[in-house]
Design a protein around this motif. Structure first.
Motif, PDB file in Angstrom:
ATOM      1  N   GLY A 279       0.819  -1.209   0.000  1.00 36.05           N
ATOM      2  CA  GLY A 279       0.000   0.000   0.000  1.00 36.05           C
ATOM      3  C   GLY A 279       0.852   1.257   0.000  1.00 36.05           C
ATOM      4  N   ILE A 280       1.922   1.209   0.769  1.00 35.31           N
ATOM      5  CA  ILE A 280       2.726   2.420   0.886  1.00 35.31           C
ATOM      6  C   ILE A 280       3.708   2.543  -0.257  1.00 35.31           C
ATOM      7  CG2 ILE A 280       4.464   3.528   2.335  1.00 35.31           C
ATOM      8  CD1 ILE A 280       2.916   2.353   4.728  1.00 35.31           C
ATOM      9  N   TYR A 281       4.206   1.400  -0.701  1.00 36.26           N
ATOM     10  CA  TYR A 281       5.155   1.468  -1.792  1.00 36.26           C
ATOM     11  C   TYR A 281       4.783   0.465  -2.874  1.00 36.26           C
ATOM     12  CZ  TYR A 281       9.562   2.022  -4.201  1.00 36.26           C
ATOM     13  OH  TYR A 281      10.502   2.277  -5.142  1.00 36.26           O
ATOM     14  N   PRO A 282       3.702   0.739  -3.602  1.00 34.91           N
ATOM     15  CA  PRO A 282       3.223  -0.241  -4.577  1.00 34.91           C
ATOM     16  C   PRO A 282       4.210  -0.515  -5.692  1.00 34.91           C
ATOM     17  CG  PRO A 282       2.046   1.818  -4.805  1.00 34.91           C
ATOM     18  CD  PRO A 282       2.872   1.933  -3.579  1.00 34.91           C
ATOM     19  N   ALA A 283       5.164   0.392  -5.868  1.00 34.26           N
ATOM     20  CA  ALA A 283       6.103   0.191  -6.974  1.00 34.26           C
ATOM     21  C   ALA A 283       6.829  -1.128  -6.852  1.00 34.26           C
ATOM     22  CB  ALA A 283       7.105   1.333  -7.001  1.00 34.26           C
TER      23      ALA A 283
END
Lengths: 637, 498, 486, 162, 103
Positions: B475-479
């Motif tokens: 969620g915070i770093y979908p990359a």
């Protein structure tokens, strides 16, 4: 200046949340007050940095400090989502509002929440909220704005439902979340529409496109209205206002911070943030003004009759938010935000005052209070200051911002101006009704069976220092914050109007007719309240029965809750449409499936009975089979 | 030529574990459980290694990595062909992850332990096989193998109308795969190849010359539509999810139904871009019906698990929307939504199972006020619920947002904006039922009968934490996921011209 | 004429004779089984040794010694081998007639081997009757009321069918003046199409052949005998009937219809469509009727009707291909092979279980998963294979045969067929469910002899191997089907 | 002409006798009627210049099979009970008639390739040759032998007491 | 009037149909067996007739007919054995009563 410091404004409360949530709460929960100190410390740090940032922005060219972006995610080539911050005048002002009020509330909560079993949880959420709110005002693109927008909504949900064992609190939390989400739906749609037409989420780029005219016409209007829908939900504007009064189920400091000063103002902030878009769409701007105007008077009317002090304040908040929207719609960013700025302090003060009262009496029902002036002088004093301010009495802060709104409305939206004027009267009336019912007369005993807090039997007493000091600070701010724009500096800072001398500004209103009228209206409102609730010259009951239908209408909140909850949600949707869908699913869709299966089984049984065990029948089938093949070939082959 | 053997190891370790559990090991619960854990953990670890080793450079777009290929059935030119690309790698990791957690979740199984874990492990192999296979026949076999373990798992260790649900699941699935088989055969007939990569790359030139592509597309699609599930083929799902044992629900909701979406992208869209475009509107409409109708029916559920099950129908609608909006971003969104939903719903089912196990009650009308009694479960459940309703900072938001953005800005489907907006509206309803459920179960005054209900124990906390951590991470770093997914999607999007 | 090419048949006949004679002298009847098995092994060994070679037809061209025939020889010998192995637990029920039993099984096998190899209508007819008469007797072997009833039904209906078949042969013979298949084809080829089209006699002959052979392979509507006979017959014989007899029927259909009626395309497509329609009704009726069955043998009987339907998909493909490809034929061969393992496995498990239970009711299989886990597992595997689910052989078989159909434009038929296999899952899994989920009536273990377990093991291995690495067997099938290239 | 008369006579009697088989109530008489029919068929074979076959017909059918059947009738005491019709009499009749119609239509409308060559006669040695000689039907003969063996085995097993 | 192939064919068809009717319509198992023989005889007529008219130089049809007779004999033998077996158990050979196996 190092940009890391700007980041820290946001990160400090976030760290606070993480420390409390993942370390303090699970492992050292016995340490009372620890969580509070951490929070206060971090938010204090943020405040300090915000103040520094404010001055830096003031000094910066174009009132803006560029902050380099951090790449966050690349969706596809060419579309990169950056994690970036804005640091301009709007953000700087909002940061001050958020950090100041938050700090005051956190300090206050050290007293208010002392001994509550959810103490650590409370501070964790509060830190998270503050971080999210700071993120919201600093975000430089719509996607992140939306992320924090939802995060503050989540915190609001969690904090309204803080005492989740109370069904009413749980209900209120759910209602708040869903109703605001209804608005978010519009917000998201607006974002999508903008992205479709511009390919960007970046707020400044959108501004430029709107200013350049590349983004115009119906697209712009619909996008702006979509965004405004989000603001309507968050800022509890008509017709999505129903959640805010219920949100008062949360702890009072929460109401002060979230549901009065900051989060609910996020809608106003959003419109301000996206103002160039609204500016270039007359329809959108008019919509903002109209909704704001309607909300202002509509909410005020309900505030007139509430007996719960927090509900009075809640309707007052809605009404004031309506004012801000009106200010934005009629005047511009500076006007709306100016009121937001002032309102934050006095409304937080009012709520904290109400909390203090509650702390003493164990109730929010004003009919059970009375005479508290005696027992709680500091609370009384600060509460009155705030009430005067909100009523728009010169030279308190409320006067200055309200005045600006009225002037601009008069110039641009004459119809709404009259509504606003009536609202001025109503505001003064209900505020002082509250003041007199709470503090005037004799003490009426408080909550008969006090819950939540102990030791309210007997005499109420003044709240501890840790609670009153924030009250005093906020009272000071309520008096003084208005002076910022007396010179026109605030407006200039926000890019509106010109500066002039202090004393010119201070007495300038008396040279105009309009402030006179509003002052008179406010005064008469106060007077009427005095007459009815302090001196009982006029019986409220008499008035109530005289205007029975109107009274009922106000008291039942125009039956909006019934309309939404009973008629639309419960009957039309849950019992009607959704139940119909469920029946459809169970009987038609699944019925078809089971029907086919059943059909196979039934026909299996039927065909099975052809197998009678009669040898000759079998032989007959051979004959018939051959004949059938022959006929089929003859006719079709 | 066999490659590094990584994928084969990942694929067959659980099956080896299953055989060990079923035939070799003594029938002692502890031994069996630890074996199962070991034989699912190693694949997880290996798949994480592959995840790290995966070439993320832009040149790798569309490349199949870690390929393994060996002739398998010469007469029909079928290969044992494994490999992962950006699309399948996250799903493989997800499967390995959930497979391991499913073993942990099943730790409290005491009924016929040996059989249970054997089936569970076999199930994992078959699901992994679906995501790893690059040969149509192998793909289909793996697709089918999953049915039998599911049948037993639901039928023996399930609850409620388990027999009905189990057979319904089987018949429904087989019904879908029946059409899929016909589709695969047609595809094989048209192209003379079973190589998924090759067919995808060679495009339609060959297909259309012999046989119209549209029927093949639809035959394949029906198979995937049943699995996903797409309205009106969805009614197996609530029954199967509701009556399955917890860990199986986790697997079912977590990865099994993803096979449908994966297949749609991998076969339907990749191999028939023009046909997909031609019929996209119909499918998008079905997607929206799924989203809204699913959500509406979810609102009416009173059974704890059934509610979550119906919510899956709604959420899978977003996947369908993302796929058939046919935009690059929307496809990435759909793939991410599959990943995210796998985690979120997996966690939800795990939590529901825990609540049901500890409180012995599944009727929402009878539950209430559990927050005081089971605070940890409450917190985790709330996180899962919020992720499910797409709250930012959880994977659910990232995925849904990408789907919305991608669909809304897709240029290939007429009227997509309207449908997307309707889909966005589903988010509101989702909030409604999730919060209602949370309130119903956890909030309100504590009830006496649930005093003493056990909260999560250490093991349960471990897997909860694992779930939550991944949900928040994505969620915070979908990359971390989208970087990989987009490598798989970009050639597809290139073919679509969108 | 090279009699060496006839060794497999001779070996079998000799074994039968030895068994009959031994039966008169020895007390230890189990030797009979071993002798029979060794005969089968010798015969099979010779057949395997001959595999791949190219031999001239013998007996005045009436007996082909091609790979197709050899393939079926190996198949029949293998089936007979497994049936005899599995009979060891069963023969005690007719202790007095063990010699006759083994001899008849061997003779029936001989008949089938001849069926697969003969290329002349007369020889075909008589080989078919050899098989049938042996089987009539075997079906009635138990001599209880059910068994004899089954036998009578089989005999009378078989006689009707054989009369019909004979009529068909007579018409074909009358039309062409030939009984040798290849010559029939030559005559038909030589005739102008208008004459052919104006000759209902030929078409009627073909239809009657379809009916006559359809009886053997249990195609609807000539299938009515199947459930009754399967239920009444001794279980090993039921297994034998369902596998070998059906395979023999298909062998002969493949040969006759390809060699004799394969050439004029319209004719070939005509009977292709007839088989396609029969396939549809067979699958559907078989599957739907199997659903409410309570007796496992009867259920497997209906299931075998449905399986015949799937097999006929291959025949239809062959007809539609009209000689341009051998996919349909090799599909049928492969399907028959995997079906042999699968169905035998199922029946062997049924023999073991029913021996203990003395009942064929599905309900009595309750809890078998606990009482006899390995037997139950084997039966489960076979049933899964019958559904056509991987990794069992049934899946590959269906995949392969449906592939053939799709290649020849029968997608619609394939869709119907695959949906039918979905229906079949319902009743097959019901047995599975009862075994693994039902309550156990008693905790007694189910004993079984080593021979039977060996047979079952071989079947299961076959099912798995054909399902997982079918390439080799498919290669064999294709090689055998190579005779179907003009 | 004589052939024609012989045919019609034989055919008429054969059909009547066949009808007798299915219509007579008395089982014994039905069997006798069958024998009569077999005899007529043998006669028909002669009209078709199949002299050896006619002899075989008489020997096997009239001599052996009929005796067997009559034996069976006597042993099962069915004579007294008669030969009742089954429930399927009417559908059976319909099927039979339809079948007949189809057969006749087909047989009439098919252009059989009739050869003008005179038939081989006498047939006995020619038959022997084609059955056992080089290029003959040796295979079916051998199979037939096995078939008879199998039939004997089967009949023994089935007919003997348990 | 010249007697030709078709006369024999039609006669055979008539006999075949009568046999068929008998098989389907009679309840006595022995009669049914008799009717089967009737059918086989009918086919034999066809075979011999074809042999006479289509390939008069060869005896294919007659050879065929001989084998049919052999088979018929064998069938009757086995059939009667079965009927005996049934009769022993049931004291009756009415096929409509032989229906233990059904459904």
């Amino acid at each position: 200046m190092p940009h890391q410091f700007i980041w820290l404004i946001f990160l400090l409360p976030l760290f606070s949340f993480i420390i409390i949530g993942f370390f303090v709460r699970p492992f050292v929960r016995a340490e009372s007050k620890l969580a509070g100190y951490i929070t206060i410390l971090s938010i204090g740090g943020s405040l300090a940095l915000s103040v520094w940032a404010l001055f830096a922005v003031m000094a910066a060219p174009h009132h803006e400090i560029p902050v380099p972006d951090v790449t966050w995610a690349v969706i596809e080539d060419g579309v990169t989502i950056h994690l970036g911050l804005i640091m301009d005048s709007l953000t700087a002002v909002m940061l001050i509002v958020v950090t100041v009020v938050s700090l005051m509330v956190q300090i206050y909560s050290q007293g208010y929440m002392q001994g509550d079993p959810g103490y650590h949880r409370y501070y964790a959420w509060m830190s998270l909220f503050t971080a999210s709110m700071i993120g919201l005002v600093m975000a430089d693109n719509l996607l992140f704005l939306f992320v924090f927008w939802e995060m503050v909504g989540l915190c609001s949900y969690l904090l309204i439902g803080f005492w989740f064992h109370k069904p009413s609190a749980a209900d209120a939390a759910k209602k708040a979340f869903i109703v605001t989400r209804l608005g978010d739906f519009g917000f998201l749609a607006g974002i999508l529409l903008l992205y479709l037409n511009t390919g960007t989420f970046d707020i400044y780029e959108l501004h430029e496109l709107a200013i350049a005219g590349a983004l115009a016409g119906t697209t712009l209007t619909w996008a702006a209205i979509g965004i405004f829908a989000g603001a309507v939900g968050k800022s509890a504007q008509f017709p999505l206002h129903v959640w805010l009064p219920d949100a008062m189920e949360g702890p009072t400091p929460v109401s002060a911070l979230i549901h009065a000063a900051t989060m609910v103002a996020a809608g106003v902030f959003l419109v301000a943030r996206m103002f160039p878009l609204f500016e270039h769409s007359t329809e959108a701007l008019t919509t903002v003004a109209i909704i704001g105007g309607i909300t202002a008077i509509f909410a005020a009317s309900m505030g007139l009759v509430m007996n719960d002090i927090k509900r009075v304040l809640a309707y007052s908040t809605i009404s004031q938010l309506g004012y801000m929207m009106l200010g934005l719609g009629a005047g511009g960013v500076a006007i709306g935000i100016w009121h937001l700025f002032n309102h934050a302090f006095f409304k937080a003060l009012l709520f904290l005052g109400a909390g203090s009262v509650n702390h003493a009496t164990g109730t929010f029902d004003m009919r059970l209070m009375g005479g508290l002036r005696k027992y709680m002088p500091w609370t009384y004093l600060t509460f009155v200051i705030a009430s005067l301010s909100i009523s728009g009495i010169w030279p308190l802060s409320g006067f200055w911002s309200k005045d600006e709104i009225l002037i601009n409305t008069f110039a641009h939206q004459p119809v709404l101006f009259y509504l606003a004027m009536i609202t001025v009267f109503m505001t003064a009336f209900y505020m002082f009704r509250a003041v007199f019912m709470t503090f005037g007369g004799e003490y009426r005993g408080g909550e008969p069976s006090a819950h939540g807090h102990e030791g309210h039997h007997g005499q109420p007493h003044e709240s501890p220092r840790v609670m009153t000091i924030p009250l005093m600070i906020l009272a000071a701010l309520s008096i003084l914050s208005g002076l910022w724009n007396v010179t026109g500096h605030f407006g200039a800072f926000m890019g509106h109007g010109e500066t002039h001398g202090f004393f010119t500004g201070l007495f300038h209103p008396f040279t105009q007719p309009l402030p006179w009228i509003s002052l008179i209206l406010a005064g008469s409102g106060i007077l009427l309240a005095y007459a009815m609730y302090r001196k009982s010259w006029i019986s409220p009951e008499r008035i109530g029965s005289m205007f029975k239908p109107l009274y009922t209408l106000f008291y039942r909140k125009y039956w909006f809750d019934e309309l939404y909850e009973n008629i639309i949600v419960r009957n039309a949707l849950l019992k009607g449409l959704f139940a119909g869908f469920e029946q459809f699913d169970n009987h038609v869709v699944d019925g078809a499936v089971n029907g086919v299966a059943g059909g196979a089984i039934v026909s299996g049984r039927a065909i099975r009975h052809a197998q009678t065990g009669q040898l000759q029948l079998y032989g007959l089938f051979i004959g018939i089979g051959i004949l059938a093949i022959i006929f089929v070939i003859y006719f079709f082959g | 030529m066999l490659g590094s053997g990584y994928l084969t190891t990942i694929l067959f370790l659980p099956a080896v574990g299953a055989v060990l559990v079923a035939f070799v090991l003594s029938n002692r619960d502890r031994v069996i459980k630890w074996t199962a854990a070991l034989f699912t953990f190693v694949p997880l670890a290996l798949s994480l290694i592959l995840f790290a080793l995966f070439d993320r450079s832009p040149e790798a777009a569309g490349l199949i990595q870690f390929q393994e290929r060996a002739l398998w059935i010469a007469p029909i030119n079928a290969y044992y062909h494994l490999g992962v690309d950006g699309l399948s790698l996250p799903l493989m990791v997800l499967t390995a992850f959930l497979g391991f957690l499913a073993v942990l979740i099943s730790w409290k199984i005491h009924l016929r332990v040996r059989e249970y874990f054997a089936w569970l492990l076999l199930l994992e192999t078959s699901i992994l096989g679906v995501f790893l296979s690059l040969d149509l026949l192998l793909f289909f076999i793996m697709w089918e193998i999953e049915v039998i373990p599911m049948y037993f798992l639901i039928n023996i260790w399930g609850a409620g109308r388990k027999e009905y649900s189990a057979i319904k699941y089987v018949v429904y699935t087989l019904f879908g795969s029946a059409f899929m088989l016909a589709g695969i055969l047609s595809l094989y007939f048209s192209t003379g190849s079973l190589n998924m990569v090759e067919i995808g790359q060679r495009g339609l030139g060959l297909v259309q010359s012999i046989m119209p592509a549209a029927p093949i597309f639809w035959l394949l699609l029906i198979g995937f539509a049943v699995k996903l599930p797409v309205f009106p083929f969805h009614t197996w799902l609530p029954d199967a999810h509701t009556d399955a044992p917890t860990a199986v629900s986790v697997m079912l909701a977590g990865v099994l139904i993803k096979m449908g979406g994966y297949g749609m992208i991998r076969l339907c869209v990749t191999m028939f871009p023009p046909v997909a475009q031609q019929y996209a509107v119909i499918l998008v409409i079905l997607a929206i019906i799924g989203v809204l109708y699913g959500a509406a029916v979810t609102m009416r559920q009173t059974d704890f698990k059934r509610l979550i099950a119906y919510s899956s129908i709604s959420h899978m609608g977003y996947v369908l929307l993302g796929i058939f909006a046919l935009g690059k971003v929307s496809l990435v969104g759909a793939a991410l939504q599959m990943f995210s939903h796998g985690l979120v719903t997996g966690l939800l089912f795990a939590m529901v199972g825990l609540v049901m196990h500890n409180a012995h009650e599944r009727d929402l009308r009878k539950l209430g006020g559990l927050a005081r009694q089971v605070p940890i479960i409450t917190v985790v459940f709330s996180i899962a619920g919020l992720a499910s309703l797409g709250l930012p900072s959880t994977s659910g938001f990232a995925a849904e947002f990408l789907v919305f953005v991608g669909s809304f800005s897709s240029s290939l489907v007429p009227g997509i904006q309207v449908y997307t907006i309707l889909g966005v509206f589903g988010v509101v309803v989702t909030a409604g039922y999730i919060l209602w459920m949370l309130q119903r179960v956890f909030y309100g005054p504590p009830l006496e009968q649930y005093d003493g209900t056990a909260d999560a124990d250490v093991l349960e906390r471990v897997y909860m934490f694992a779930f939550v951590a991944v949900i928040m991470l994505v969620g915070i770093y979908p990359a971390i996921i989208t970087d990989i997914i987009k490598l798989g999607i970009s050639p597809i999007a290139g073919m679509l011209g969108g | 004429m090279n009699l060496a090419l006839f060794i497999p048949e001779i070996a079998l006949l000799a074994t039968a004779a030895i068994v009959i004679l031994l039966d008169l002298f020895i007390e230890q009847k189990r030797w009979l089984a071993q002798v029979s098995i060794s005969g089968l092994v010798i015969s099979g060994g010779v057949a395997i040794a001959m595999w791949g070679g190219s031999y001239p037809a013998i007996f005045n061209n009436m007996l082909a010694v091609d790979n197709f025939a050899l393939f079926f020889k190996m198949l029949f010998l293998g089936v007979a081998f497994l049936v005899i192995l599995s009979s060891t637990d069963y023969v005690s029920k007719f202790s007095r007639f063990q010699g006759e039993y083994y001899a008849l099984v061997l003779l029936a096998t001989l008949g089938m081997m001849l069926m697969a190899a003969t290329t002349n209508l007369i020889a075909i007819y008589i080989a078919l009757e050899l098989t049938s008469i042996s089987l009539y007797a075997l079906v009635g072997f138990l001599k209880d009321s059910k068994s004899t009833e089954a036998s009578l039904k089989y005999l009378l209906l078989g006689a009707i069918a054989s009369a019909v078949l004979l009529y068909g042969m007579a018409l074909v013979f009358g039309f062409t003046g030939k009984t040798q298949l290849s010559e029939i084809a030559q005559v038909l080829q030589a005739l102008p199409q208008t004459t052919l089209l104006a000759s209902p006699g030929l078409l009627l002959g073909v239809v009657l052949l379809v009916a006559g052979f359809g009886f053997k392979i249990a195609a609807v509507p000539f299938q009515m005998w199947v459930p009754d006979v399967y239920e009444g017959a001794p279980t090993p014989i039921t297994a034998y009937l369902s596998v070998a007899s059906k395979a023999a029927g298909f062998a002969i259909i493949l040969r006759v219809f390809f060699s004799a009626f394969g050439i004029p395309v319209w004719l070939s497509q005509n009977w292709g469509l007839i088989f396609a329609s029969l396939a549809v009704i067979s699958m559907t009726i078989g599957n739907i009727t199997a659903i409410p069955q309570t007796n496992i043998k009867r259920m497997l009987g209906y299931s075998s009707i449905a399986q015949a339907g799937y097999l006929m998909v291959g025949l239809a493909a062959m007809g539609m291909a009209s000689g341009i490809s051998i996919l349909g034929q090799s599909g049928v061969l492969f399907f028959l092979t995997s079906y042999a393992f699968t169905n035998l496995g199922a029946f062997i498990a049924v023999i073991a279980i029913s021996n203990k239970l003395d009942s064929d009711l599905i309900a009595d299989y309750s809890g078998m998963g606990k009482r006899a886990p390995l037997l139950a597992l084997a039966l489960t595997l076979c049933l899964v294979s019958l559904i056509g689910m991987p990794p069992a052989a049934g899946f590959m078989a269906k995949f392969y045969i449906f592939n053939a159909a799709v290649q020849h434009g029968l997608l619609w038929l394939v869709i119907i067929a695959v949906i039918n296999s979905v229906i079949s899952a319902y009743y097959y899994l019901r047995v599975v469910k009862v075994m693994w989920l039902g309550e156990t009536a008693s905790a007694e273990k189910v004993p079984s002899s080593g021979a039977l377990r060996l047979a079952l093991l071989l079947c299961c291995l076959g099912v798995l191997l054909l399902g997982i690495i079918p390439g080799y067997a498919m290669g064999l099938a294709q090689f055998a089907a190579n005779i179907f290239v003009y | 002409m004589a052939l024609a008369i012989a045919f019609w006579l034989l055919a008429a009697v054969a059909v009547i006798a066949a009808l007798g088989v299915v219509l007579l109530r008395n089982v014994f008489r039905a069997a006798l009627s069958l024998i009569l029919c077999f005899l007529m068929v043998a006669g028909l074979y002669i009209t078709l210049s199949a002299d050896f076959l006619a002899a075989v017909q008489i020997l096997v059918y009239v001599g052996a099979i009929s005796v067997l059947i009559i034996l069976a009738i006597m042993m099962t005491r069915e004579v007294q009970r008669g030969s009742p019709n089954s429930r399927f009499q009417i559908p059976a009749a319909i099927v039979a008639v339809l079948f007949l119609e189809v057969l006749i239509l087909t047989l009439i409308n098919t252009p059989w390739q009739i050869s003008g060559t005179p038939p081989t006669a006498p047939t006995t040695s020619a038959l022997a040759n084609s059955l056992f000689g080089e290029g003959g039907y040796l295979l079916p003969v051998e199979i037939a032998a096995v078939l008879l063996l199998s039939a004997i085995l089967g009949a023994i097993v089935l007919a003997r007491e348990k | 009037m010249v007697i030709g192939l078709q006369h024999y064919l039609i006669l055979s068809a008539v006999l075949f149909s009568i046999g068929l009717y008998g098989v389907l319509a009679k309840r006595n198992a022995v009669i049914i067996l008799m009717c089967v023989e009737l059918m086989l005889n009918a086919v034999n007529i066809t075979l011999v007739a074809f042999s006479r008219y289509v390939v008069p130089a060869m005896l294919t049809g007659q050879v065929f007919a001989i084998f049919v007779i052999v088979v018929a004999a064998a069938e009757v033998a086995v059939g009667l054995a079965i009927i005996f077996a049934i009769y022993r158990g049931l004291e009756d050979i009415d096929v409509s009563k032989i229906n233990l196996l059904k459904w």
